[in-house]
Write a protein that holds these residues in place. Structure first.
Motif, PDB file in Angstrom:
ATOM      1  N   ASP A 142     -69.827  26.890 -45.255  1.00 61.02           N
ATOM      2  CA  ASP A 142     -69.168  25.752 -45.699  1.00 61.02           C
ATOM      3  C   ASP A 142     -70.190  24.468 -45.041  1.00 61.02           C
ATOM      4  O   ASP A 142     -70.034  24.382 -44.149  1.00 61.02           O
ATOM      5  CB  ASP A 142     -67.830  25.539 -45.104  1.00 61.02           C
ATOM      6  CG  ASP A 142     -67.086  24.261 -45.737  1.00 61.02           C
ATOM      7  OD1 ASP A 142     -67.698  23.303 -46.342  1.00 61.02           O
ATOM      8  OD2 ASP A 142     -65.773  24.360 -45.907  1.00 61.02           O
TER       9      ASP A 142
ATOM     10  N   GLU B 290     -63.485  16.087 -41.267  1.00 59.87           N
ATOM     11  CA  GLU B 290     -62.523  17.294 -41.456  1.00 59.87           C
ATOM     12  C   GLU B 290     -61.235  17.296 -40.479  1.00 59.87           C
ATOM     13  O   GLU B 290     -60.414  18.031 -40.753  1.00 59.87           O
ATOM     14  CB  GLU B 290     -63.416  18.630 -41.055  1.00 59.87           C
ATOM     15  CG  GLU B 290     -62.556  19.918 -41.218  1.00 59.87           C
ATOM     16  CD  GLU B 290     -62.414  20.323 -42.810  1.00 59.87           C
ATOM     17  OE1 GLU B 290     -61.628  21.342 -43.064  1.00 59.87           O
ATOM     18  OE2 GLU B 290     -63.236  19.697 -43.519  1.00 59.87           O
TER      19      GLU B 290
ATOM     20  N   ASP C  39     -54.250  32.343 -49.259  1.00 63.38           N
ATOM     21  CA  ASP C  39     -54.850  31.328 -50.059  1.00 63.38           C
ATOM     22  C   ASP C  39     -54.661  31.946 -51.382  1.00 63.38           C
ATOM     23  O   ASP C  39     -55.103  32.787 -51.899  1.00 63.38           O
ATOM     24  CB  ASP C  39     -56.223  31.423 -49.875  1.00 63.38           C
ATOM     25  CG  ASP C  39     -57.116  30.607 -51.077  1.00 63.38           C
ATOM     26  OD1 ASP C  39     -56.677  30.196 -52.169  1.00 63.38           O
ATOM     27  OD2 ASP C  39     -58.580  30.513 -50.615  1.00 63.38           O
TER      28      ASP C  39
ATOM     29  N   SER D 153     -57.962  30.860 -54.545  1.00 68.98           N
ATOM     30  CA  SER D 153     -59.276  31.538 -54.719  1.00 68.98           C
ATOM     31  C   SER D 153     -59.311  32.730 -55.477  1.00 68.98           C
ATOM     32  O   SER D 153     -58.372  33.577 -55.525  1.00 68.98           O
ATOM     33  CB  SER D 153     -59.955  31.511 -53.335  1.00 68.98           C
ATOM     34  OG  SER D 153     -59.927  30.267 -52.767  1.00 68.98           O
TER      35      SER D 153
ATOM     36  N   GLU E  71     -57.500  22.328 -43.944  1.00 68.87           N
ATOM     37  CA  GLU E  71     -57.235  22.589 -45.361  1.00 68.87           C
ATOM     38  C   GLU E  71     -58.317  23.628 -46.240  1.00 68.87           C
ATOM     39  O   GLU E  71     -58.039  24.185 -47.057  1.00 68.87           O
ATOM     40  CB  GLU E  71     -57.459  21.138 -46.141  1.00 68.87           C
ATOM     41  CG  GLU E  71     -57.108  21.090 -47.579  1.00 68.87           C
ATOM     42  CD  GLU E  71     -56.777  19.923 -48.020  1.00 68.87           C
ATOM     43  OE1 GLU E  71     -56.568  19.739 -49.432  1.00 68.87           O
ATOM     44  OE2 GLU E  71     -56.955  18.852 -47.669  1.00 68.87           O
ATOM     45  N   ARG E  72     -59.544  23.459 -45.330  1.00 65.99           N
ATOM     46  CA  ARG E  72     -60.426  24.487 -45.901  1.00 65.99           C
ATOM     47  C   ARG E  72     -60.684  25.519 -44.946  1.00 65.99           C
ATOM     48  O   ARG E  72     -62.035  26.306 -45.459  1.00 65.99           O
ATOM     49  CB  ARG E  72     -61.720  23.445 -46.467  1.00 65.99           C
ATOM     50  CG  ARG E  72     -61.426  22.546 -47.697  1.00 65.99           C
ATOM     51  CD  ARG E  72     -62.672  21.512 -47.852  1.00 65.99           C
ATOM     52  NE  ARG E  72     -62.727  20.713 -46.891  1.00 65.99           N
ATOM     53  CZ  ARG E  72     -63.749  19.747 -46.680  1.00 65.99           C
ATOM     54  NH1 ARG E  72     -64.809  20.259 -47.547  1.00 65.99           N
ATOM     55  NH2 ARG E  72     -63.758  19.063 -45.786  1.00 65.99           N
TER      56      ARG E  72
ATOM     57  N   ARG F 146     -63.313  30.545 -44.805  1.00 66.88           N
ATOM     58  CA  ARG F 146     -63.012  29.467 -45.601  1.00 66.88           C
ATOM     59  C   ARG F 146     -62.411  29.764 -46.843  1.00 66.88           C
ATOM     60  O   ARG F 146     -62.320  30.746 -47.464  1.00 66.88           O
ATOM     61  CB  ARG F 146     -64.411  28.350 -45.847  1.00 66.88           C
ATOM     62  CG  ARG F 146     -65.132  29.060 -46.864  1.00 66.88           C
ATOM     63  CD  ARG F 146     -66.322  27.893 -47.155  1.00 66.88           C
ATOM     64  NE  ARG F 146     -67.307  28.521 -48.053  1.00 66.88           N
ATOM     65  CZ  ARG F 146     -67.235  28.006 -49.363  1.00 66.88           C
ATOM     66  NH1 ARG F 146     -66.553  27.190 -49.879  1.00 66.88           N
ATOM     67  NH2 ARG F 146     -68.032  28.518 -50.250  1.00 66.88           N
TER      68      ARG F 146
ATOM     69  N   ASP G  20     -58.961  27.918 -49.636  1.00 62.45           N
ATOM     70  CA  ASP G  20     -57.904  26.685 -49.860  1.00 62.45           C
ATOM     71  C   ASP G  20     -56.834  26.873 -49.055  1.00 62.45           C
ATOM     72  O   ASP G  20     -55.785  27.652 -49.626  1.00 62.45           O
ATOM     73  CB  ASP G  20     -57.722  26.684 -51.572  1.00 62.45           C
ATOM     74  CG  ASP G  20     -56.802  25.453 -51.901  1.00 62.45           C
ATOM     75  OD1 ASP G  20     -55.979  24.910 -50.903  1.00 62.45           O
ATOM     76  OD2 ASP G  20     -57.061  24.913 -52.996  1.00 62.45           O
TER      77      ASP G  20
ATOM     78  N   SER H 169     -54.624  24.636 -48.212  1.00 62.39           N
ATOM     79  CA  SER H 169     -53.726  23.513 -48.025  1.00 62.39           C
ATOM     80  C   SER H 169     -52.097  23.683 -47.873  1.00 62.39           C
ATOM     81  O   SER H 169     -51.540  22.939 -47.718  1.00 62.39           O
ATOM     82  CB  SER H 169     -53.928  22.684 -49.376  1.00 62.39           C
ATOM     83  OG  SER H 169     -53.690  23.553 -50.457  1.00 62.39           O
TER      84      SER H 169
END
Length: 529
Positions: free
Chosen positions: A29, A37, A100, A103, A466-467, A482, A484, A486
């Motif tokens: 990332d 971040e 997640d 993804s 968040e990531r 890493r 998503d 959120s």
């Protein structure tokens, strides 16, 4: 101070990026370490943990963090599972996860471990993944190194010794072999002369189970014995069993542990037995119909088992056996076999014969994750190539697709495949024969892990933005991924000492969760049992 610590964690990630996998779930990332971040930081969960003495037991879950609807979003557990081929999980591996749901999974078919054999099964020992070609004793084994299978000294030793399974107990390998049960360099159980190849073994809760398969010709009955044994003790004496039972002419298909009770199923009789001081039968199906359990795994406060011929899951508390709360979907009217199960990234997976399905339980709904031999289209028949098998004089399900292993290794789920028993007969009419025996690596964002040594205290910390998700042990970053993440903004509380892996077997101290949203002040997450 809290924000300063978060900045240091995010900056530390740059030191371990070179170790991340090329899969998008582990890809580099470019934004890691950027000050921007920090304001998106969502959650930090801390706990000091120490696993209790290792006597073969499942260690359970450290915590689960949930949203307002009780949906698990972040967690940490140590999983245990067993198939008809032996122990299938690395019990002292801590699996941390962040859900997640946005993804896309990565599914990769690895080079076939044994190109000439339509079978492989997987064994995870001491953080290393091995493939063995047949059900039990095999003259060969290989170890996964990167994306290639190679012969190693450990693989050679495993192939020579492994007869019905292997697991790590208190830092050493416990092997079930023709010699009996071997712990490190010591033989701790020796079978009767003449019955060396007729024993099945299981070890959990400080109890060694030795199941001697009977013999139809001589009329010798099957006999299951239970011995108290710990790694610090010498060999057990054959006559010193504290519990035993004769069970006709039969052998066990799978074992498991729930609530301190050891549970096992039989092959010929539709029965499930439990050891709770003495052996007793806790389930018997209709003797006129087949009922076999092929795999078992702790799941919350129950032990779930995979069954044939419904292809469904059942659950037991060690006292009774009932259908699992969420039935697997019925895609055909033909018999099915739930042969392997695993917990991966905080979700339950099940591998089903005869079409090589691997299902994933998302909330209260099962969905198809992948197939291990997708080249063969699903037809309305008992198994792939069933008509050709009958014409060739083979049993009609000879080329059914078994998912005989589901194991977690290196933050991915690995699935191995085989036909009925690794028998290559009939391969001339199987146009996808090269896919049988293949191994699939399936990866989702949000999986992190590290090995824990029983009896040693650890300071664990999981930081999720968040990531990005970061796992540290005793202040050092040990894993990063890493995705998503959120959804961590919706967290409402943390449950300690229980979860998808069962009740935690150890000590948890100084546990606390913190939630920060949009750069605001960190707020503690309520703790509850």
């Amino acid at each position: 101070m809290f924000k300063l610590r978060c900045v240091l964690f995010l900056l530390a990630v740059t030191l371990v990026e070179t170790n991340l996998m090329s899969c998008p779930c582990h890809a580099k990332d470019e934004s890691v370490g950027c000050a921007g971040e920090v304001k998106g930081l969502r959650v930090q969960i801390d706990a000091e943990v120490k696993l209790e003495e290792d006597i073969g037991q499942p260690f359970g879950s450290v915590f689960e963090a949930v949203d307002g609807n009780g949906r698990v979003i972040v967690g940490a557990c140590l999983s245990d599972s067993y198939t008809m081929f032996g122990p299938a999980a690395e019990r002292n591996r801590l699996h941390c996860f962040v859900i997640d749901n946005k993804s896309t999974p990565c599914a990769e078919v690895l080079p076939k471990p044994f190109p000439e054999i339509p079978a492989s099964r997987l064994v995870v020992l001491a953080g290393r993944l091995f493939a063995v070609p047949r059900m039990r004793l095999s003259p060969q084994a290989v170890e996964l190194e990167g994306a290639e299978w190679k012969v190693s000294s450990a693989a050679v030793e495993l192939a020579c010794e492994n007869f019905g399974g292997a697991q790590e107990v208190d830092g050493q390998e416990l092997l079930f072999s023709k010699q009996g049960v071997v712990y490190g360099d010591r033989v701790v159980f020796k079978p009767e002369k003449g019955f060396e190849a007729k024993y099945f073994y299981y070890y959990s809760e400080g109890v060694l189970i030795a199941f001697r398969y009977g013999d139809t010709d001589s009329g010798v009955k099957s006999l299951v014995r239970a011995y108290k044994w710990r790694p610090t003790q010498d060999a057990v004496v054959l006559e010193d069993a504290f519990a035993s039972a004769e069970l006709g002419i039969d052998y066990p298909l799978t074992f498991g542990t729930v609530g301190g009770r050891i549970v096992f199923s039989l092959n010929s009789e539709p029965e499930v037995w439990a050891l709770d001081g003495t052996f007793r039968r806790i389930f018997r199906g209709d003797a006129r119909e087949s009922w076999q359990a092929y795999c078992a795994m702790p799941f919350y406060d129950k032990l779930i088992i995979g069954q044939y011929p419904s292809g469904s899951l059942y659950e037991t508390d060690g006292v009774s056996v009932v259908p699992f709360q969420t039935p697997l979907p019925m895609l055909t009217d033909w018999p099915r076999e739930a042969q392997s199960i695993a917990v991966y990234r905080g979700e339950l997976y099940a591998g089903l014969w005869p079409w090589g399905w691997v299902y994933r339980l998302r909330g209260s709904k099962w969905e198809l994750a992948f197939r291990v031999v997708p080249q063969v289209p699903i037809r309305d028949e008992i198994a792939p190539y069933s008509k050709a098998c009958e014409r060739a004089g083979l049993i009609n399900n000879h080329w059914g697709q078994r998912v005989n292993s589901l194991v977690v290794h290196d933050n991915s789920l690995f699935a191995s495949s085989m036909n009925k028993g690794g028998d290559p007969r009939g391969s001339a009419f199987v146009d996808s024969v090269s896919a049988y025996g293949s191994v699939t690596r399936y990866t989702l964002p949000g999986s992190l892990g590290t090995k824990l040594t029983p009896g040693v205290p650890y300071a664990l910390r999981i930081v999720v933005s968040e990531r990005l998700a970061i796992l540290t042990v005793d202040g050092a970053v040990v894993d990063v991924c890493r995705g998503d993440f959120s959804s961590v903004a919706e967290l409402k509380g943390v449950s300690w000492g229980a979860g998808i892996g069962g009740k935690f077997r150890g000590v948890i101290q100084r546990q606390q969760g913190w939630l920060t949203v949009e750069g605001g002040d960190p707020k503690p997450l309520p703790s509850h049992k």
